[in-house]
Design a protein around this motif. Structure first.
Motif, PDB file in Angstrom:
ATOM      1  N   MET A  79      42.423  38.179  52.734  1.00  0.00           N
ATOM      2  CA  MET A  79      42.669  36.775  52.388  1.00  0.00           C
ATOM      3  C   MET A  79      41.717  36.332  51.268  1.00  0.00           C
ATOM      4  O   MET A  79      42.121  35.817  50.230  1.00  0.00           O
ATOM      5  CB  MET A  79      42.456  35.921  53.653  1.00  0.00           C
ATOM      6  CG  MET A  79      42.762  34.439  53.460  1.00  0.00           C
ATOM      7  SD  MET A  79      44.513  34.120  53.075  1.00  0.00           S
ATOM      8  CE  MET A  79      44.423  32.478  52.418  1.00  0.00           C
ATOM      9  N   ASN A 111      40.149  38.166  49.374  1.00  0.00           N
ATOM     10  CA  ASN A 111      40.439  39.016  48.224  1.00  0.00           C
ATOM     11  C   ASN A 111      41.558  38.444  47.366  1.00  0.00           C
ATOM     12  O   ASN A 111      41.453  38.397  46.140  1.00  0.00           O
ATOM     13  CB  ASN A 111      40.829  40.404  48.738  1.00  0.00           C
ATOM     14  CG  ASN A 111      40.165  41.468  47.890  1.00  0.00           C
ATOM     15  OD1 ASN A 111      39.303  41.139  47.081  1.00  0.00           O
ATOM     16  ND2 ASN A 111      40.559  42.711  48.077  1.00  0.00           N
ATOM     17  N   THR A 112      42.628  37.964  48.020  1.00  0.00           N
ATOM     18  CA  THR A 112      43.754  37.400  47.268  1.00  0.00           C
ATOM     19  C   THR A 112      43.327  36.122  46.539  1.00  0.00           C
ATOM     20  O   THR A 112      43.741  35.871  45.409  1.00  0.00           O
ATOM     21  CB  THR A 112      44.945  37.091  48.190  1.00  0.00           C
ATOM     22  OG1 THR A 112      44.453  36.495  49.367  1.00  0.00           O
ATOM     23  CG2 THR A 112      45.732  38.347  48.512  1.00  0.00           C
ATOM     24  N   LEU A 113      42.427  35.333  47.170  1.00  0.00           N
ATOM     25  CA  LEU A 113      41.948  34.094  46.540  1.00  0.00           C
ATOM     26  C   LEU A 113      41.191  34.415  45.251  1.00  0.00           C
ATOM     27  O   LEU A 113      41.381  33.783  44.207  1.00  0.00           O
ATOM     28  CB  LEU A 113      41.019  33.348  47.498  1.00  0.00           C
ATOM     29  CG  LEU A 113      41.636  32.147  48.244  1.00  0.00           C
ATOM     30  CD1 LEU A 113      40.607  31.507  49.155  1.00  0.00           C
ATOM     31  CD2 LEU A 113      42.208  31.141  47.261  1.00  0.00           C
ATOM     32  N   HIS A 152      41.490  36.963  43.429  1.00  0.00           N
ATOM     33  CA  HIS A 152      42.347  37.522  42.390  1.00  0.00           C
ATOM     34  C   HIS A 152      43.322  36.512  41.821  1.00  0.00           C
ATOM     35  O   HIS A 152      43.960  36.778  40.814  1.00  0.00           O
ATOM     36  CB  HIS A 152      43.089  38.751  42.925  1.00  0.00           C
ATOM     37  CG  HIS A 152      42.194  39.951  42.997  1.00  0.00           C
ATOM     38  ND1 HIS A 152      41.535  40.309  44.153  1.00  0.00           N
ATOM     39  CD2 HIS A 152      41.809  40.820  42.036  1.00  0.00           C
ATOM     40  CE1 HIS A 152      40.784  41.369  43.913  1.00  0.00           C
ATOM     41  NE2 HIS A 152      40.942  41.709  42.637  1.00  0.00           N
ATOM     42  N   SER A 153      43.391  35.351  42.472  1.00  0.00           N
ATOM     43  CA  SER A 153      44.258  34.323  41.899  1.00  0.00           C
ATOM     44  C   SER A 153      43.606  33.771  40.642  1.00  0.00           C
ATOM     45  O   SER A 153      42.413  33.452  40.645  1.00  0.00           O
ATOM     46  CB  SER A 153      44.471  33.210  42.925  1.00  0.00           C
ATOM     47  OG  SER A 153      44.044  31.973  42.409  1.00  0.00           O
TER      48      SER A 153
END
Lengths: 214, 79
Positions: free
Chosen positions: B1, B3-5, B7-8
């Motif tokens: 989670m 990680n995705t933030l 990479h946004s």
């Protein structure tokens, strides 16, 4: 370190006397006599600080030239004006203005009025300088207020200098201000820009001024 | 989670910019205070890291009064 050799060595050896660091790249010497140890004729000490002098907007004048080499060349053009012979010839002008100032003081004393010496002495300097440098006596010693408006104008503009020193990116913007704009912004600024145009007119003739106005 | 933030681009890009600015300022302060040729000269901390120390006194005091502050500094750091 190498570039500023002589200055740093003086400071490091404590020969420059008491010293305080007043900005990242400026120091202040307590004893003015030590200034001569750093800046003398032919000294290789660092040039004038551009950030300080650029704010005056006089980059091509000897005063605003920050590089030592370039300054030497530009100042040389002025040297004859300050030779011993030239300065001795200045005496008549100084005497004439002194007589004027004394006359003004006497007149005031005779009528029992106070004399504004603060503006009186400034008018004295302004008249000598303008008469000698521009052959255009501003005649402030003849003005009832000793030309105090001129003094107020310059002292009001000091703030402008501090702002431009702190935020140099405003310099090109400040040069875009035209006379009608200045009239709406600030009275002193308008007087100053007008004064500058008139000086240009006097020095270069009307063609140059018309070119900047059009 | 998390990680995705990261990479946004909405977080990653401004984050990188802010980090770059912070690193820039920090390294400048460290250099000016401890590694500059004038680092050994006594003086107030803020004066040694920024020109705005002078600006503060010239622009935001009664009337262009840094010269009075200089006198105070000499009394404090060496006459």
């Amino acid at each position: 370190m190498k570039r500023h050799g002589p200055t740093w060595t003086l400071v490091a050896d404590n020969r420059a006397g008491p010293v305080v660091r007043i900005s990242p790249d400026e120091i202040h010497l307590a004893d003015p006599e030590n200034y001569e140890k750093v800046y003398y004729i032919g000294s290789r000490a660092p040039s004038k600080a551009p950030y300080f002098y650029d704010a005056f907007g006089l980059k091509t004048a000897a005063f605003g030239t920050t590089s030592n080499e370039l300054h030497r060349v530009r100042r040389a053009a002025l040297n004859p004006t300050f030779s011993r012979k030239a300065v001795l010839q200045l005496e008549d002008i100084v005497q004439e203005k002194t007589a004027k100032l004394i006359g003004r003081i006497k007149d005031s004393l005779d009528t029992g009025k106070p004399v504004d010496l603060h503006h009186g002495f400034r008018a004295f300097s302004v008249d000598i300088i303008t008469d000698y440098s521009f052959d255009n006596d501003y005649k402030q010693l003849d003005s009832p207020t000793f030309g105090s408006e001129f003094y107020e104008m310059t002292s009001e503009l000091i703030t402008r200098g501090w702002v431009l020193q702190a935020f140099p990116f405003l310099l090109p913007l400040s040069e875009l201000i035209t006379l009608p704009m200045a009239k709406r912004i600030n009275g002193a600024l308008y007087d100053f820009l007008l004064f500058r145009e008139v000086s240009w007119w006097y020095l270069c003739g009307p063609e140059r001024v018309l070119m900047t106005l059009l | 989670m998390a990680n995705t933030l990261l990479h946004s681009p909405w977080i990653g890009v401004p984050g990188t910019v802010i980090a770059a600015i912070v690193i820039c300022i920090t390294s400048l302060v460290i250099y000016r205070r401890w590694f500059h040729p004038l680092a050994k000269i006594p003086g107030p901390f803020w004066a040694s890291v920024t020109h705005f120390y002078i600006v503060k006194y010239n622009l935001f005091s009664e009337r262009s009064q840094f010269y009075l502050q200089v006198e105070t500094l000499h009394r404090q750091y060496g006459m």
